[in-house]
Design a protein around this motif. Structure first.
Motif, PDB file in Angstrom:
ATOM      1  N   ARG A   1       7.725  -8.584   2.619  1.00 45.60           N
ATOM      2  CA  ARG A   1       6.663  -9.298   3.330  1.00 45.60           C
ATOM      3  C   ARG A   1       5.671  -9.903   2.343  1.00 45.60           C
ATOM      4  NH1 ARG A   1       2.681  -6.027   7.344  1.00 45.60           N
ATOM      5  NH2 ARG A   1       2.120  -5.080   5.373  1.00 45.60           N
TER       6      ARG A   1
ATOM      7  N   TYR B   1      12.173  -2.334  15.047  1.00 48.72           N
ATOM      8  CA  TYR B   1      10.744  -2.092  14.890  1.00 48.72           C
ATOM      9  C   TYR B   1      10.536  -1.084  13.757  1.00 48.72           C
ATOM     10  CZ  TYR B   1       9.647  -4.529  19.230  1.00 48.72           C
ATOM     11  OH  TYR B   1       9.486  -5.489  20.178  1.00 48.72           O
TER      12      TYR B   1
ATOM     13  N   LYS C   1       9.088   1.634  13.583  1.00 49.13           N
ATOM     14  CA  LYS C   1       9.243   3.052  13.926  1.00 49.13           C
ATOM     15  C   LYS C   1      10.694   3.527  13.816  1.00 49.13           C
ATOM     16  CE  LYS C   1       9.931   3.198  18.961  1.00 49.13           C
ATOM     17  NZ  LYS C   1       9.461   3.768  20.210  1.00 49.13           N
TER      18      LYS C   1
ATOM     19  N   LYS D   1      10.778   1.084   5.184  1.00 49.54           N
ATOM     20  CA  LYS D   1       9.481   0.463   5.507  1.00 49.54           C
ATOM     21  C   LYS D   1       8.869  -0.171   4.260  1.00 49.54           C
ATOM     22  CE  LYS D   1       8.233   3.608   9.204  1.00 49.54           C
ATOM     23  NZ  LYS D   1       7.409   4.720   9.618  1.00 49.54           N
TER      24      LYS D   1
ATOM     25  N   PHE E   1       5.012 -12.933   8.818  1.00 51.21           N
ATOM     26  CA  PHE E   1       3.576 -12.965   9.132  1.00 51.21           C
ATOM     27  C   PHE E   1       2.776 -13.933   8.264  1.00 51.21           C
ATOM     28  CE2 PHE E   1      -0.817 -11.589   8.896  1.00 51.21           C
ATOM     29  CZ  PHE E   1      -1.133 -11.376  10.222  1.00 51.21           C
ATOM     30  N   GLY E   2       2.875 -13.743   6.950  1.00 53.13           N
ATOM     31  CA  GLY E   2       2.095 -14.580   6.037  1.00 53.13           C
ATOM     32  C   GLY E   2       2.542 -16.035   6.069  1.00 53.13           C
TER      33      GLY E   2
ATOM     34  N   PHE F   1       0.829  -1.204   0.000  1.00 53.66           N
ATOM     35  CA  PHE F   1       0.000   0.000   0.000  1.00 53.66           C
ATOM     36  C   PHE F   1       0.866   1.258   0.000  1.00 53.66           C
ATOM     37  CE2 PHE F   1      -2.350  -3.443   1.780  1.00 53.66           C
ATOM     38  CZ  PHE F   1      -3.677  -3.245   1.442  1.00 53.66           C
TER      39      PHE F   1
ATOM     40  N   THR G   1       2.127   0.090   6.103  1.00 56.77           N
ATOM     41  CA  THR G   1       1.250  -0.906   6.708  1.00 56.77           C
ATOM     42  C   THR G   1       2.020  -2.027   7.391  1.00 56.77           C
ATOM     43  OG1 THR G   1       1.146  -2.083   4.626  1.00 56.77           O
ATOM     44  CG2 THR G   1      -0.627  -0.533   5.069  1.00 56.77           C
TER      45      THR G   1
ATOM     46  N   PHE H   1       3.291  -4.026  10.477  1.00 51.82           N
ATOM     47  CA  PHE H   1       2.711  -4.162  11.806  1.00 51.82           C
ATOM     48  C   PHE H   1       3.700  -3.577  12.810  1.00 51.82           C
ATOM     49  CE2 PHE H   1       1.034  -7.934   9.400  1.00 51.82           C
ATOM     50  CZ  PHE H   1      -0.174  -7.338   9.101  1.00 51.82           C
ATOM     51  N   PRO H   2       3.344  -2.454  13.439  1.00 50.72           N
ATOM     52  CA  PRO H   2       4.345  -1.737  14.244  1.00 50.72           C
ATOM     53  C   PRO H   2       4.821  -2.501  15.479  1.00 50.72           C
ATOM     54  CG  PRO H   2       2.193  -0.655  14.369  1.00 50.72           C
ATOM     55  CD  PRO H   2       2.074  -1.723  13.338  1.00 50.72           C
ATOM     56  N   TRP H   3       4.057  -3.494  15.936  1.00 51.72           N
ATOM     57  CA  TRP H   3       4.468  -4.237  17.137  1.00 51.72           C
ATOM     58  C   TRP H   3       5.372  -5.419  16.794  1.00 51.72           C
ATOM     59  CZ3 TRP H   3      -0.208  -3.882  14.905  1.00 51.72           C
ATOM     60  CH2 TRP H   3      -0.739  -5.034  14.357  1.00 51.72           C
TER      61      TRP H   3
ATOM     62  N   SER I   1       0.237   3.839   2.016  1.00 51.34           N
ATOM     63  CA  SER I   1       0.427   4.120   3.444  1.00 51.34           C
ATOM     64  C   SER I   1       1.299   3.016   4.038  1.00 51.34           C
ATOM     65  CB  SER I   1      -0.923   4.164   4.152  1.00 51.34           C
ATOM     66  OG  SER I   1      -1.569   2.919   4.043  1.00 51.34           O
TER      67      SER I   1
END
Lengths: 263, 275
Positions: free
Chosen positions: B166, B150, B152, B159, B118-119, B101, B105, B107-109, B103
């Motif tokens: 990802r 992280y 951030k 990012k 993740f996937g 995307f 996206t 996952f910040p945690w 923006s």
């Protein structure tokens, strides 16, 4: 001076702390002067010394800690109850439109009913036992909590959920692995705020229907014109509130080191 | 039907590409109902995306290109028309269509590494296998030393690199990209374009890339769909026959400039006449 008062300018942490402490000291100083010079009747405004004496006395005879203990117990129980029911319901409200339609209008309606007005009703229902106070705290925080937690759940960006779908997450996985962790910091902030309100409602309950607790100690002190004991009661609540708030702030910092807003 | 673009550079047999239409969208319409009137966002969109193709859809803001991509992802649905992925109708989002995307996206945690995992962790893949895939992608996006960071702590470009990794780590059938470099500064943007193209040249994932940047579209793609606005429709399909191995200098080549002019004219001819 010029630098310190720059619009939205920054100051050092040390200076911030110093200024913060000085405001407390200033008030205590003014208080001491006003009472020391005998400008006000001691019955209206007892000297800091008298208040301290009362504080020491009630700590030593155990009354203060007793009352604080019972009040904290009621807060914790009422608040826990509100969290146990309010958080899951709030998450559902913020996640599913149908649940929102069912719950939100109701909550909006009820939260405009003043909680103190419920006190007599609760007394009719459950007498003046421990249950009554816990219910008042619950009523005062639950409906607000549901709505605020719902907003927290809705604040999770759509694209974050969408990304998880495009990575293979189904509905339940998206809720568990994306929605919940994403909203967690905001949720903790909400809890931090609501527990502050819980004190207001607890004191209301204790003023009306209790024979123990900090609210009761304040009411009793008023009956006997022990103004210094009123001060001790109010200040104790303030200090407990401050400690709770700081603990929450610390917990949030430790729990969510990844959060953007977390330094 | 356009000639296969891949065939020119790779020498792969023509039929092999012709036969493998990955995505087919037929007569896609999308209407929105606002309080006052009905708005047509997409009108009769027909596109075909072949296996291993890098397709860019370029158009001005508001032409409905993002809506089209969302429909391909299964995150939105057309008012009419049909979209097929490998011959099957798209009914919702799934891991076969990864998406990046505009923006941020991530996952910040989760750390960079956990994000890329993740996937993979949602599927039945052994931990060792997952780690191998993650490591190889960390290397490809040059962020090995940031695996434990992280989001951030990352810059915007970093990012988006992780977001690409990802999505690709999941080995989707198609990678959908919605103006992923739109928020980046020009230099970072160029770096990202090079990296993405490089990854494509090696792995050949099928990519559908949305942008309003004509240069970006030409530089990255093998095929560009030009979209016009009001209502959003495909105005032109343009094969990009630049050398397979793309380099920044190509942006100054005669061929590139000609393409830029042509697409510019298609996109903004209405403005000219209006003025």
């Amino acid at each position: 001076m010029h630098k310190v008062f720059k619009i939205r300018g920054k100051i050092s942490k040390k200076l911030y702390l110093l200024i913060g402490i000085s405001s407390f000291l200033l008030i205590i100083l003014l208080w001491t002067i006003v009472t020391g010079l005998g400008l006000v009747e001691p019955m209206f405004l007892p000297s800091p010394l008298k208040v301290t004496e009362n504080f020491v006395e009630t700590v030593q005879n155990g009354q203060l800690l007793n009352n604080a203990g019972i009040s904290i117990y009621r807060i914790v129980m009422g608040f826990l109850l509100a969290v146990i029911f309010g958080v899951p319901i709030g998450i559902l409200v913020g996640t599913f439109k149908a649940v929102e339609a069912f719950i939100r209008p109701l909550c909006e309606f009820i939260r405009y009913m003043p909680v103190p007005a419920f006190v007599p009703l609760v007394m009719v229902w459950s007498g003046i036992g421990e249950g009554a106070k816990i219910i008042i705290v619950f009523l005062g925080t639950f409906f607000q909590l549901v709505l605020m937690i719902a907003d927290d759940a809705m604040s999770v960006p759509d694209d974050l959920l969408n990304s998880s779908y495009t990575l293979g997450a189904k509905r339940w996985t998206a809720i568990r692995k994306v929605l919940l962790p994403s909203m967690a910091p905001r949720m903790m902030e909400t809890l931090r705020m609501t527990i502050g309100w819980a004190w207001t409602y607890l004191v209301v309950a204790e003023l009306v229907a209790s024979s123990s607790g900090l609210g009761y100690s304040i009411l009793k002190a008023q009956r006997f014109f022990q103004t210094e004991a009123i001060f001790v009661g109010i200040l104790t609540i303030g200090v407990i509130g401050l400690i709770t708030d700081r603990l929450f702030a610390l917990l949030i910092k430790v729990m969510f080191p990844w959060d953007e807003r977390n330094g | 039907m356009s000639k296969s673009i891949l065939e020119d550079q790779t020498g792969m047999p023509l039929e092999a590409n012709m036969a493998s239409n990955k995505i087919i969208a037929r007569h896609i319409f999308k209407d929105y109902r606002t309080k006052k009137k009905e708005v047509r966002a997409l009108q009769d969109i027909n596109i075909e995306i072949q296996d291993n193709e890098f397709v860019c859809i370029v158009g001005p803001s508001g032409c409905g290109k993002s809506t089209l991509l969302k429909i391909l992802a299964g995150l939105d649905f057309p008012t009419a028309g049909e979209i097929l992925l490998n011959g099957k109708t798209i009914v919702g989002p799934g891991e076969d269509r990864g998406m990046v995307f505009q923006s941020y996206t991530l996952f910040p945690w989760m750390t960079v590494e956990e994000n890329i995992k993740f996937g993979l962790k949602l599927r039945k893949i052994s931990a060792g296998e997952i780690q191998k895939i993650v490591d190889s992608y960390l290397k490809k996006i040059h962020l090995e030393e940031f695996r434990k960071s992280y989001p951030k702590e990352l810059s915007g470009g970093m990012k988006q690199r992780v977001a690409i990794a990802r999505a690709l780590a999941n080995s989707p059938e198609v990678l959908l990209m919605d103006e992923p470099f739109g928020a980046l500064d020009p230099h970072t943007k160029e770096q990202m374009q090079l990296l993405l193209r490089e990854i494509w040249e090696v792995e050949k994932p099928t990519i559908v890339f949305i942008t309003h940047d004509i240069d970006e579209a030409i530089f990255l793609a093998n095929k560009v769909y030009v979209m016009s606005t009001n209502p959003g429709e495909i105005a032109e399909e343009e094969g990009i026959y630049l050398p397979f191995r793309r380099e920044v200098e190509m942006k100054d080549s005669q061929q590139f400039i000609r393409l830029r002019k042509k697409i510019n004219r298609i996109l903004y001819s209405d403005d000219m006449t209006a003025n």
